[in-house]
Design a protein around this motif. Structure first.
Motif, short mmCIF file in Angstrom:
data_model
loop_
_atom_site.label_atom_id
_atom_site.label_comp_id
_atom_site.label_asym_id
_atom_site.label_seq_id
_atom_site.Cartn_x
_atom_site.Cartn_y
_atom_site.Cartn_z
N ILE A 1 0.86 -1.18 0.00
CA ILE A 1 0.00 0.00 0.00
C ILE A 1 0.89 1.23 0.00
CG2 ILE A 1 -1.79 1.27 1.23
CD1 ILE A 1 -2.63 -1.42 2.51
N LYS A 2 0.62 2.13 -0.93
CA LYS A 2 1.40 3.36 -1.00
C LYS A 2 0.46 4.56 -0.88
CE LYS A 2 4.73 1.23 -4.06
NZ LYS A 2 6.05 1.20 -3.60
N VAL A 3 0.84 5.49 -0.01
CA VAL A 3 0.12 6.75 0.12
C VAL A 3 0.97 7.79 -0.60
CG1 VAL A 3 -0.74 8.49 1.72
CG2 VAL A 3 -0.86 6.06 2.34
N LEU A 4 0.38 8.38 -1.64
CA LEU A 4 1.10 9.36 -2.45
C LEU A 4 0.74 10.76 -1.99
CD1 LEU A 4 0.35 7.83 -5.98
CD2 LEU A 4 2.13 7.17 -4.37
N GLY A 5 1.76 11.55 -1.66
CA GLY A 5 1.50 12.92 -1.24
C GLY A 5 2.75 13.59 -0.73
N THR A 6 2.78 14.90 -0.87
CA THR A 6 3.98 15.66 -0.52
C THR A 6 4.04 16.08 0.93
OG1 THR A 6 2.87 17.67 -1.25
CG2 THR A 6 4.26 16.54 -2.86
N GLY A 7 3.01 15.79 1.70
CA GLY A 7 3.03 16.13 3.13
C GLY A 7 1.95 17.10 3.53
N CYS A 8 0.98 17.34 2.66
CA CYS A 8 -0.13 18.24 3.00
C CYS A 8 -1.00 17.59 4.08
CB CYS A 8 -0.96 18.56 1.76
SG CYS A 8 -1.87 17.15 1.11
N GLN A 9 -1.92 18.36 4.62
CA GLN A 9 -2.78 17.86 5.70
C GLN A 9 -3.60 16.64 5.25
OE1 GLN A 9 -2.20 19.30 8.61
NE2 GLN A 9 -3.43 17.71 9.56
N ASN A 10 -4.15 16.69 4.03
CA ASN A 10 -4.94 15.56 3.53
C ASN A 10 -4.08 14.31 3.34
OD1 ASN A 10 -7.39 16.87 3.54
ND2 ASN A 10 -7.29 17.47 1.40
N PRO B 1 -4.11 13.73 -2.06
CA PRO B 1 -3.40 12.48 -1.85
C PRO B 1 -3.85 11.40 -2.82
CG PRO B 1 -5.13 12.69 -0.21
CD PRO B 1 -5.13 13.96 -1.02
N GLY B 2 -3.00 10.42 -2.98
CA GLY B 2 -3.33 9.26 -3.79
C GLY B 2 -3.13 7.99 -2.98
N LEU B 3 -3.89 6.97 -3.34
CA LEU B 3 -3.77 5.68 -2.66
C LEU B 3 -3.57 4.60 -3.71
CD1 LEU B 3 -3.96 3.95 -0.07
CD2 LEU B 3 -6.43 3.84 -0.44
N VAL B 4 -2.48 3.84 -3.56
CA VAL B 4 -2.15 2.76 -4.49
C VAL B 4 -2.09 1.47 -3.68
CG1 VAL B 4 -0.41 1.87 -6.09
CG2 VAL B 4 -0.80 4.34 -5.94
N ILE B 5 -2.87 0.47 -4.14
CA ILE B 5 -2.87 -0.83 -3.47
C ILE B 5 -2.46 -1.88 -4.49
CG2 ILE B 5 -4.26 -2.54 -2.22
CD1 ILE B 5 -6.11 -0.21 -1.38
N ASN B 6 -1.37 -2.59 -4.17
CA ASN B 6 -0.83 -3.62 -5.07
C ASN B 6 -0.63 -3.09 -6.50
OD1 ASN B 6 -0.67 -5.47 -2.99
ND2 ASN B 6 -2.60 -6.44 -3.46
N GLY B 7 -0.12 -1.87 -6.61
CA GLY B 7 0.20 -1.30 -7.91
C GLY B 7 -0.95 -0.64 -8.63
N LYS B 8 -2.17 -0.68 -8.05
CA LYS B 8 -3.34 -0.09 -8.70
C LYS B 8 -3.74 1.20 -7.98
CE LYS B 8 -5.12 -4.65 -9.84
NZ LYS B 8 -6.07 -5.66 -9.39
N VAL B 9 -3.90 2.28 -8.75
CA VAL B 9 -4.34 3.55 -8.17
C VAL B 9 -5.82 3.42 -7.82
CG1 VAL B 9 -4.65 6.02 -8.54
CG2 VAL B 9 -2.63 4.87 -9.48
N LYS B 10 -6.13 3.61 -6.55
CA LYS B 10 -7.51 3.47 -6.08
C LYS B 10 -8.17 4.83 -5.85
CE LYS B 10 -7.86 -1.02 -5.77
NZ LYS B 10 -8.91 -1.74 -6.48
N VAL B 11 -7.38 5.82 -5.43
CA VAL B 11 -7.93 7.14 -5.11
C VAL B 11 -6.93 8.20 -5.51
CG1 VAL B 11 -8.62 8.67 -3.21
CG2 VAL B 11 -9.25 6.28 -3.13
#
Length: 79
Positions: free
Chosen positions: A3-12, A51-61
């Protein structure tokens, strides 16, 4: 499970990372939760809004913080 959380560090981004970690703990999963902050790596996933959410290589959000119930559903779909 990756699971990867994509984001630069913003509140969200921080809120999504916290929610994902809580859901993983609640579901008692073996998952590697990684925070990806480098813009270049985020763009490689095709995510333009964080933010973005990637689960097992698939972008979910992308561009929003889903509810914990939504996160649980997304994780369950990938198990």
């Amino acid at each position: 499970m990756e699971i990867k959380v994509l984001g630069t560090g913003c509140q969200n981004c921080k809120a999504l990372e916290k929610a994902v970690k809580e859901v993983v703990a609640e579901m008692n999963l073996q998952a590697n939760v990684e925070k990806v902050e480098e813009i270049g790596k985020i763009v490689q996933y095709g995510v333009m809004l964080t933010p973005g959410l990637v689960i097992n290589g698939k972008v979910k959000v992308s561009g929003r913080v889903p509810s914990k119930a939504d996160i649980k559903k997304m994780i369950s779909e990938e198990q």
